[in-house]
Design a protein around this motif. Structure first.
Motif, mmCIF file in Angstrom:
data_model
loop_
_atom_site.group_PDB
_atom_site.id
_atom_site.type_symbol
_atom_site.label_atom_id
_atom_site.label_comp_id
_atom_site.label_asym_id
_atom_site.label_seq_id
_atom_site.Cartn_x
_atom_site.Cartn_y
_atom_site.Cartn_z
ATOM 1 N N ARG A 81 0.562 -1.271 0.335
ATOM 2 C CA ARG A 81 -0.175 0.010 -0.103
ATOM 3 C C ARG A 81 0.579 1.307 0.170
ATOM 4 N NH1 ARG A 81 -4.317 0.875 -1.998
ATOM 5 N NH2 ARG A 81 -3.986 2.299 -2.281
ATOM 6 N N PHE A 82 1.798 1.242 0.862
ATOM 7 C CA PHE A 82 2.968 2.099 0.893
ATOM 8 C C PHE A 82 3.499 2.608 -0.508
ATOM 9 C CE2 PHE A 82 7.148 4.295 1.328
ATOM 10 C CZ PHE A 82 6.832 5.524 2.141
ATOM 11 N N LEU A 91 2.593 9.426 -10.317
ATOM 12 C CA LEU A 91 1.716 10.046 -11.654
ATOM 13 C C LEU A 91 1.438 11.405 -11.724
ATOM 14 C CD1 LEU A 91 0.317 6.744 -11.732
ATOM 15 C CD2 LEU A 91 1.771 7.486 -13.851
ATOM 16 N N HIS A 92 0.522 11.826 -10.574
ATOM 17 C CA HIS A 92 0.112 13.358 -10.696
ATOM 18 C C HIS A 92 1.094 14.442 -11.142
ATOM 19 C CE1 HIS A 92 -3.823 12.390 -9.373
ATOM 20 N NE2 HIS A 92 -4.232 11.870 -8.868
ATOM 21 N N ALA A 93 2.042 13.559 -10.158
ATOM 22 C CA ALA A 93 3.462 14.862 -10.138
ATOM 23 C C ALA A 93 3.607 15.321 -11.893
ATOM 24 C CB ALA A 93 4.720 14.586 -9.220
ATOM 25 N N LEU A 94 3.654 14.304 -12.457
ATOM 26 C CA LEU A 94 3.659 14.138 -13.927
ATOM 27 C C LEU A 94 2.957 15.113 -14.996
ATOM 28 C CD1 LEU A 94 4.771 10.775 -14.447
ATOM 29 C CD2 LEU A 94 6.301 12.533 -14.453
ATOM 30 N N GLY A 95 1.273 15.033 -14.184
ATOM 31 C CA GLY A 95 0.342 15.153 -15.396
ATOM 32 C C GLY A 95 -0.524 14.715 -15.700
ATOM 33 N N GLU A 96 -0.619 13.312 -14.835
ATOM 34 C CA GLU A 96 -0.640 12.577 -15.461
ATOM 35 C C GLU A 96 -2.606 11.578 -14.771
ATOM 36 O OE1 GLU A 96 -1.257 10.792 -18.278
ATOM 37 O OE2 GLU A 96 1.497 11.280 -18.735
ATOM 38 N N HIS A 97 -3.095 12.815 -14.596
ATOM 39 C CA HIS A 97 -4.064 13.071 -13.078
ATOM 40 C C HIS A 97 -5.364 11.906 -13.390
ATOM 41 C CE1 HIS A 97 -2.522 17.013 -12.000
ATOM 42 N NE2 HIS A 97 -2.583 17.228 -12.896
ATOM 43 N N ASP A 98 -5.648 11.466 -14.932
ATOM 44 C CA ASP A 98 -6.329 10.695 -14.895
ATOM 45 C C ASP A 98 -5.931 9.093 -15.113
ATOM 46 O OD1 ASP A 98 -8.295 12.621 -14.792
ATOM 47 O OD2 ASP A 98 -8.480 12.275 -17.310
ATOM 48 N N LEU A 99 -4.415 8.900 -15.263
ATOM 49 C CA LEU A 99 -3.814 7.784 -14.709
ATOM 50 C C LEU A 99 -3.882 7.245 -13.695
ATOM 51 C CD1 LEU A 99 -2.654 5.765 -16.494
ATOM 52 C CD2 LEU A 99 -0.332 6.906 -16.934
ATOM 53 N N ALA A 100 -3.582 8.922 -12.720
ATOM 54 C CA ALA A 100 -3.163 8.416 -11.471
ATOM 55 C C ALA A 100 -4.240 8.272 -11.041
ATOM 56 C CB ALA A 100 -2.879 9.076 -11.056
ATOM 57 N N GLU A 101 -5.068 8.704 -11.001
ATOM 58 C CA GLU A 101 -6.752 7.496 -10.128
ATOM 59 C C GLU A 101 -7.250 6.689 -10.763
ATOM 60 O OE1 GLU A 101 -7.801 10.111 -7.270
ATOM 61 O OE2 GLU A 101 -5.973 10.703 -7.012
ATOM 62 N N ALA A 102 -6.900 5.926 -11.568
ATOM 63 C CA ALA A 102 -7.382 4.899 -12.612
ATOM 64 C C ALA A 102 -6.442 4.701 -12.079
ATOM 65 C CB ALA A 102 -7.107 5.126 -14.011
ATOM 66 N N ALA A 103 -5.391 4.395 -11.651
ATOM 67 C CA ALA A 103 -4.222 3.068 -10.799
ATOM 68 C C ALA A 103 -4.657 3.171 -9.048
ATOM 69 C CB ALA A 103 -2.581 3.922 -11.529
ATOM 70 N N ALA A 104 -4.972 4.585 -8.906
ATOM 71 C CA ALA A 104 -5.026 3.678 -7.192
ATOM 72 C C ALA A 104 -6.155 2.779 -7.262
ATOM 73 C CB ALA A 104 -5.179 5.513 -6.608
ATOM 74 N N ARG A 105 -7.357 3.039 -7.933
ATOM 75 C CA ARG A 105 -8.627 2.150 -8.090
ATOM 76 C C ARG A 105 -8.133 0.760 -8.489
ATOM 77 N NH1 ARG A 105 -10.664 6.514 -10.761
ATOM 78 N NH2 ARG A 105 -10.856 5.611 -12.168
ATOM 79 N N ASP A 106 -6.742 0.567 -9.018
ATOM 80 C CA ASP A 106 -6.901 -0.657 -9.645
ATOM 81 C C ASP A 106 -6.938 -1.027 -10.986
ATOM 82 O OD1 ASP A 106 -4.911 -2.724 -9.877
ATOM 83 O OD2 ASP A 106 -6.192 -4.547 -8.693
ATOM 84 N N GLY A 164 -3.302 8.425 10.105
ATOM 85 C CA GLY A 164 -4.899 8.324 9.218
ATOM 86 C C GLY A 164 -4.797 8.403 7.893
ATOM 87 N N GLY A 165 -3.551 7.461 7.014
ATOM 88 C CA GLY A 165 -3.707 7.428 5.430
ATOM 89 C C GLY A 165 -4.095 7.924 4.796
ATOM 90 N N LEU A 166 -4.414 9.670 5.331
ATOM 91 C CA LEU A 166 -4.275 10.569 4.362
ATOM 92 C C LEU A 166 -3.877 10.889 2.913
ATOM 93 C CD1 LEU A 166 -4.270 13.495 6.844
ATOM 94 C CD2 LEU A 166 -6.576 12.653 5.677
ATOM 95 N N GLN A 167 -2.939 10.058 2.940
ATOM 96 C CA GLN A 167 -2.291 10.508 1.778
ATOM 97 C C GLN A 167 -2.970 9.649 0.375
ATOM 98 O OE1 GLN A 167 -1.395 8.142 4.678
ATOM 99 N NE2 GLN A 167 -0.830 6.153 3.400
ATOM 100 N N ARG A 168 -4.545 8.972 1.006
ATOM 101 C CA ARG A 168 -5.111 8.116 0.183
ATOM 102 C C ARG A 168 -6.231 9.071 -0.409
ATOM 103 N NH1 ARG A 168 -4.601 3.611 4.445
ATOM 104 N NH2 ARG A 168 -2.120 2.498 3.227
ATOM 105 N N SER A 169 -6.354 10.233 -0.091
ATOM 106 C CA SER A 169 -7.146 10.952 -0.116
ATOM 107 C C SER A 169 -6.688 11.230 -1.816
ATOM 108 C CB SER A 169 -7.332 12.426 0.379
ATOM 109 O OG SER A 169 -7.489 13.489 0.371
ATOM 110 N N SER A 170 -8.414 11.329 -2.706
ATOM 111 C CA SER A 170 -7.435 12.094 -4.076
ATOM 112 C C SER A 170 -6.987 13.527 -3.801
ATOM 113 C CB SER A 170 -8.489 12.101 -4.867
ATOM 114 O OG SER A 170 -9.858 12.704 -4.807
ATOM 115 N N VAL A 171 -7.700 14.769 -2.896
ATOM 116 C CA VAL A 171 -7.087 15.742 -2.779
ATOM 117 C C VAL A 171 -5.558 16.128 -2.479
ATOM 118 C CG1 VAL A 171 -7.032 18.061 -1.540
ATOM 119 C CG2 VAL A 171 -9.023 16.476 -2.565
#
Length: 309
Positions: A81-82, A91-106, A164-171
């Motif tokens: 998970r880490f 992925l967000h840092a690279l500007g790939e926001h949609d790809l990042a959120e898709a990857a977060a959802r596996d 609290g796992g805040l790093q998993r918030s999309s924001v």
């Protein structure tokens, strides 16, 4: 951030090889992050791990977004998970926001489905018939790097980077990505080849001198090959059963190495306490976990007959 079982020295006290790795991490990655701090008890191992990750994930001409997606996919297959959280943010840092959120959802867009499936199949390479399949050295090296790193992180770090796992918030992921956008998008010049970096890590991490007998090492390699990346349903019991026939002096170390290879987050305080009766130093625990992690990584590499080995 909570370290499990080890207490790294403060970054400001680093010297020699450790200080040099931290300098490069500040300049080229996210700083002296816990992933590498937890290895600092064994500076040569920390340096070799950084070198492989740098050359495979950051340097060279292969799409950085593709490599981050592979790192995320391997981390998902390994249930780290880490690392999933960290590389979704990148992925967000690279500007790939949609790809990042898709990857977060596996999930993966259709255009990236085959790449993600290839990366995830490496967890069970014999069963999946996994090969490097003509992918670049950087992509294959990223697979190997994260099979190793995932296991070290899952064994020795708490999965939550933030309370609290805040790093998993999309924001939070998006904001974190923006903070690291500049350094993530800078081109990195290779310092060595991916092949050489992997060979260096394999040499360092495979050294079990003073930790395990040759009999135990052969047994661990045989189990890793036969079990082919399974996720044991009851890891503690599974590991105990598999070491029953080893000499008594090898059982604790072999059990920890097998947990590192298959279910590193299941490593317990009890396992570590028994190991420390004969090996009290943090460095020996880090080396033992690394031995299990590289044995599992080598299983992937050997199954693929990859050009990097």
């Amino acid at each position: 951030m909570t370290y499990r079982f080890v207490t790294p020295a403060p970054v400001r006290q680093a010297s020699g090889l450790t200080a040099e790795v931290y300098r490069q991490l500040r300049e080229e990655f996210l700083g002296p992050v816990p992933t590498f701090q937890v290895l600092s008890a064994v500076p040569e191992l920390m340096a070799a791990t950084w070198s492989l990750m740098r050359e495979a994930l950051l340097a060279g001409d292969t799409s950085r977004a593709d490599r981050e997606l592979v790192a995320t996919a391997v981390s998902q297959a390994n249930r780290c998970r880490f690392c999933v959280d960290a590389h979704v943010m990148l992925l967000h840092a690279l500007g790939e926001h949609d790809l990042a959120e898709a990857a977060a959802r596996d999930e993966a867009p259709a255009a990236k489905h085959d790449l993600v499936a290839w990366a995830q199949a490496s967890r069970n390479p014999l069963t999946a018939g996994w090969t490097d399949d003509g992918h670049s050295a950087e992509l294959t090296g990223t697979v190997f790097a994260f099979h190793f790193i995932n296991r070290m992180v899952s064994a020795l770090l708490d999965p939550d980077l933030l309370p609290g796992g805040l790093q998993r918030s999309s924001v939070v992921r998006t904001v974190g990505g923006r903070l690291y956008a500049k350094v993530a998008r800078e081109a990195k010049v290779p310092q060595t080849t991916v092949e050489r970096a992997y060979a260096d890590l394999r040499r360092v991490a495979s050294n079990a001198d003073g930790l395990l007998s040759a009999t135990a090492q052969h047994h661990i390699a045989a189990v890793v090959s036969a079990e082919d990346g399974i996720h044991p349903a009851r890891p503690a019991d599974w590991a105990v059963d598999l070491v029953r026939d080893l000499p008594a002096l090898d059982r604790v170390g072999a059990r920890i190495a097998l947990l590192a290879a298959f279910a590193p987050s299941a490593l317990s305080q009890g396992d570590v306490a028994l190991w420390r009766l004969s090996h009290p130093a943090d460095a020996d625990l880090v080396r033992l976990v690394a031995y299990g992690a590289i044995t599992a990584t080598e299983h992937v590499a050997n199954t693929a007959h990859a050009a990097l080995i």
